[in-house]
Motif scaffolding. Structure first.
Motif, PDB file in Angstrom:
ATOM      1  N   TRP A  23       3.009  96.421  83.073  1.00  0.00           N
ATOM      2  CA  TRP A  23       3.939  96.580  81.954  1.00  0.00           C
ATOM      3  C   TRP A  23       5.051  95.539  82.003  1.00  0.00           C
ATOM      4  CZ3 TRP A  23       0.789  99.131  79.346  1.00  0.00           C
ATOM      5  CH2 TRP A  23       0.057 100.206  79.873  1.00  0.00           C
ATOM      6  N   HIS A  31       0.956  90.958  76.374  1.00  0.00           N
ATOM      7  CA  HIS A  31       1.216  92.121  77.205  1.00  0.00           C
ATOM      8  C   HIS A  31       0.231  93.252  76.926  1.00  0.00           C
ATOM      9  CE1 HIS A  31       5.189  90.100  77.292  1.00  0.00           C
ATOM     10  NE2 HIS A  31       5.086  90.439  78.570  1.00  0.00           N
ATOM     11  N   CYS A  32      -0.021  94.017  77.966  1.00  0.00           N
ATOM     12  CA  CYS A  32      -0.841  95.218  77.832  1.00  0.00           C
ATOM     13  C   CYS A  32      -0.028  96.273  77.088  1.00  0.00           C
ATOM     14  CB  CYS A  32      -1.245  95.745  79.205  1.00  0.00           C
ATOM     15  SG  CYS A  32      -2.320  94.605  80.114  1.00  0.00           S
ATOM     16  N   GLU A  33      -0.736  97.129  76.355  1.00  0.00           N
ATOM     17  CA  GLU A  33      -0.116  98.215  75.597  1.00  0.00           C
ATOM     18  C   GLU A  33      -0.668  99.546  76.101  1.00  0.00           C
ATOM     19  OE1 GLU A  33       2.283  97.703  73.480  1.00  0.00           O
ATOM     20  OE2 GLU A  33       2.119  95.528  73.284  1.00  0.00           O
ATOM     21  N   ASP A  82      -4.341 100.458  75.496  1.00  0.00           N
ATOM     22  CA  ASP A  82      -5.399  99.647  76.105  1.00  0.00           C
ATOM     23  C   ASP A  82      -6.002 100.414  77.274  1.00  0.00           C
ATOM     24  OD1 ASP A  82      -4.869  97.453  74.378  1.00  0.00           O
ATOM     25  OD2 ASP A  82      -3.331  96.707  75.738  1.00  0.00           O
ATOM     26  N   ALA A  93      -7.468  95.001  76.355  1.00  0.00           N
ATOM     27  CA  ALA A  93      -6.188  94.364  76.033  1.00  0.00           C
ATOM     28  C   ALA A  93      -6.405  92.922  75.580  1.00  0.00           C
ATOM     29  CB  ALA A  93      -5.253  94.415  77.239  1.00  0.00           C
ATOM     30  N   GLU A 103      -5.617  91.557  71.778  1.00  0.00           N
ATOM     31  CA  GLU A 103      -4.723  90.414  71.551  1.00  0.00           C
ATOM     32  C   GLU A 103      -5.440  89.293  70.792  1.00  0.00           C
ATOM     33  OE1 GLU A 103      -1.517  89.714  72.068  1.00  0.00           O
ATOM     34  OE2 GLU A 103      -0.941  91.562  73.072  1.00  0.00           O
TER      35      GLU A 103
END
Length: 190
Positions: A43, A82-84, A87, A93, A97
């Motif tokens: 994160w 960035h990862c969410e 995901d 991820a 993106e």
């Protein structure tokens, strides 16, 4: 399985290219150490480093790649970020993106025997938390996304420009990482 668990699995299962000078195996081990030390290591709030996921969009039928002129960085890059929370995997991820930033539906990640797998790793410093915040290290896990036939890209709000480039005609405003990622993609695709 959590995203953290998937990232650990993906990195443990991945075999780094046999290029000692590239440092890929060292990066793989560093990423695993980071994840072992940081449950929140995927994160953006995790400082001084966090994992990110990216994908180089490739049109193998025309020997070209799609790059974005990143608004914050001012360089031509692969799609990524960035990862969410939604995901489920690092691969998901990277695909999210790539789809968001390219505007191309139907992208498919290049797969190894067990499914989508990273092709390279890259560590770079970025100021992603705001102008008044310190830079952090992005521990980028890079994939290759294959574009469907006739794919048409659509620029997103994160880009200043979005263009296809022949493998041999990358723009000047690319860095070593992008050039090495393109070379690795060509090697894997053939």
């Amino acid at each position: 399985m959590t995203l953290h668990d998937d990232a650990v699995r993906a990195l443990k299962d991945w075999t780094a290219p046999e290029e000692p000078e590239s440092g890929q195996e060292r990066l793989r081990l560093d990423y695993l150490d980071h994840l072992a030390a940081h449950r929140d290591g995927l994160w953006r709030q995790c400082l001084p480093a966090h994992l990110t996921a990216s994908a180089l969009v490739v049109d193998p039928a025309h020997d070209r790649v799609l790059l974005t002129l990143h608004a914050k960085v001012g360089r031509w890059l692969q799609m990524g970020g960035h990862c969410e929370p939604e995901d489920g995997t690092l691969a998901a991820a990277a695909l999210r993106e790539a789809t968001e930033e390219s505007g191309i539906p139907g992208l498919v990640l290049l797969a190894a025997a067990d499914g989508p797998a990273p092709v390279r790793l890259d560590r770079h410093r970025v100021r992603c938390a705001g102008r008044d915040r310190p830079e952090s290290d992005h521990l980028d896990v890079q994939y290759v996304a294959l574009a469907p036939a006739g794919a048409e890209a659509a620029i997103s709000e994160e880009s200043l420009d979005l263009r296809w480039f022949d493998y041999e005609a990358l723009p000047q405003l690319t860095d070593r990482s992008v050039r090495e990622l393109v070379a690795r993609a060509r090697e894997l695709i053939g």
